[in-house]
Design an enzyme around this catalytic site. Sequence first.
Site, PDB file in Angstrom:
ATOM      1  N   PRO A  87       0.806  -1.214   0.000  1.00  0.00           N
ATOM      2  CA  PRO A  87       0.000   0.000   0.000  1.00  0.00           C
ATOM      3  C   PRO A  87       0.842   1.268   0.000  1.00  0.00           C
ATOM      4  O   PRO A  87       1.689   1.463   0.863  1.00  0.00           O
ATOM      5  CB  PRO A  87      -0.820  -0.124   1.286  1.00  0.00           C
ATOM      6  CG  PRO A  87      -0.069  -1.084   2.147  1.00  0.00           C
ATOM      7  CD  PRO A  87       0.658  -1.998   1.216  1.00  0.00           C
ATOM      8  N   GLU A  88       0.627   2.072  -1.004  1.00  0.00           N
ATOM      9  CA  GLU A  88       1.246   3.387  -1.064  1.00  0.00           C
ATOM     10  C   GLU A  88       0.114   4.403  -0.974  1.00  0.00           C
ATOM     11  O   GLU A  88      -0.999   4.021  -0.631  1.00  0.00           O
ATOM     12  CB  GLU A  88       2.072   3.523  -2.357  1.00  0.00           C
ATOM     13  CG  GLU A  88       3.117   2.416  -2.451  1.00  0.00           C
ATOM     14  CD  GLU A  88       3.967   2.450  -3.712  1.00  0.00           C
ATOM     15  OE1 GLU A  88       4.130   3.524  -4.305  1.00  0.00           O
ATOM     16  OE2 GLU A  88       4.482   1.384  -4.105  1.00  0.00           O
ATOM     17  N   ARG A 125      16.156  -1.700  -2.960  1.00  0.00           N
ATOM     18  CA  ARG A 125      14.802  -1.936  -3.483  1.00  0.00           C
ATOM     19  C   ARG A 125      14.861  -2.357  -4.940  1.00  0.00           C
ATOM     20  O   ARG A 125      15.622  -1.795  -5.729  1.00  0.00           O
ATOM     21  CB  ARG A 125      13.958  -0.660  -3.368  1.00  0.00           C
ATOM     22  CG  ARG A 125      13.801  -0.141  -1.955  1.00  0.00           C
ATOM     23  CD  ARG A 125      12.839  -0.997  -1.148  1.00  0.00           C
ATOM     24  NE  ARG A 125      12.769  -0.586   0.239  1.00  0.00           N
ATOM     25  CZ  ARG A 125      13.261  -1.299   1.258  1.00  0.00           C
ATOM     26  NH1 ARG A 125      13.884  -2.430   1.031  1.00  0.00           N
ATOM     27  NH2 ARG A 125      13.141  -0.876   2.491  1.00  0.00           N
ATOM     28  N   LYS A 168       1.643   7.615   3.703  1.00  0.00           N
ATOM     29  CA  LYS A 168       1.194   6.241   3.930  1.00  0.00           C
ATOM     30  C   LYS A 168       0.713   6.030   5.360  1.00  0.00           C
ATOM     31  O   LYS A 168       0.393   4.902   5.731  1.00  0.00           O
ATOM     32  CB  LYS A 168       2.338   5.261   3.624  1.00  0.00           C
ATOM     33  CG  LYS A 168       2.914   5.411   2.220  1.00  0.00           C
ATOM     34  CD  LYS A 168       4.112   4.507   2.043  1.00  0.00           C
ATOM     35  CE  LYS A 168       5.020   5.028   0.942  1.00  0.00           C
ATOM     36  NZ  LYS A 168       6.255   4.244   0.823  1.00  0.00           N
TER      37      LYS A 168
END
Length: 316
Positions: A2-3, A301, A67
């Site tokens: 979730p962003e 990432r 967020k």
Amino acid sequence: MPELPEVESVRRGVHEWTAGATITRAEVIDPRILGTTSQRRIAVGAEETFSRSLAGLRIVSAERRGKFMWLTLGESDPALSLLVHLGMSGQFRVQTAADEMHKHTRAIFHLERELGSDFTGSGSAGVGDAGRGPERFEMRFVDQRIFGHLGVQPLAWSHGRFVPASTTHIAADPLEPAFDFEAVVDRLTAKNTALKSALLDQSLVSGIGNIYADEALFRAGVHPLANPSRTRRSRLASVLESAILVMHDALQVGGTSFDSLYVNVNGESGYFDRALLAYGRGGQECVRCSTEIVRITVGGRGTHFCPNCQKSPRYR
DNA sequence: CCATGTCCCTGCAAGC
DNA sequence: TGCTTGCAGGGACATG
């Protein structure tokens, strides 16, 4: 993962279901959810403190910055909030006591709402009984990986509004009135790190995560390893603009997986049918030029980009 | 102050 | 088949 768009979808759902409701009981199933993301050592009595401080409070609204999401609570002095971070796999589900318990349920908020109260929800079909008296239901926090976090926080002023005290270092997100596009680009120009890493810096601009960072760079045609301090200001502005646009687009379709039992957040399906052009497409053809999308690691990432559309900076 | 590295956690996939 | 290993991710914290 979730962003901003996903968290905003969740916030809207949570607000519709819980604004005006009273927390009759807060039940912690797994106390690790009360620790910070890195510090898993939970203070002695943290569960009891958490539960006791929430019992009896009324939920005023669900709010969000980046967020981070929180419920503002009434009847408390100083004003308190229930802080929520979904981490990677956090979900909220609105259910009744009779509903089967999900394996990864970490906390349960027992809620009560007067029928006919002024909640703005999309309806209470399927929740509560058909008779009179208060409607009772549960909001369950489900989180497989426990990267999520719950906490009770006083409110504090930061970047133009009151936010949970532990989040004052988080920058305004692009959907907020306090967001200053030009100021963010200015700060970006001073960064001496990979542009992608800068986009993920929540103290610079909040809400952008790994997926939308890759998408923004692809849309703007800028290499993820570009050094912001050596990149034209207009290019940086273009990337930031792209990030805002792609998150806006995602939000437009973010509210799809709603039903009476879900407060959005369908970690399995909801997040992944977005039109992603770069993220997760390593080895596939670029939709623009058919060059193979490359996957590298930036700041730990996974990073996906088109080596043709996003040219490597000449100084590298 | 700034940039980078490590850790937290679980489920899944790959390798032996 | 069944084990081990590595990976994914956001953010706090430690280190350089």
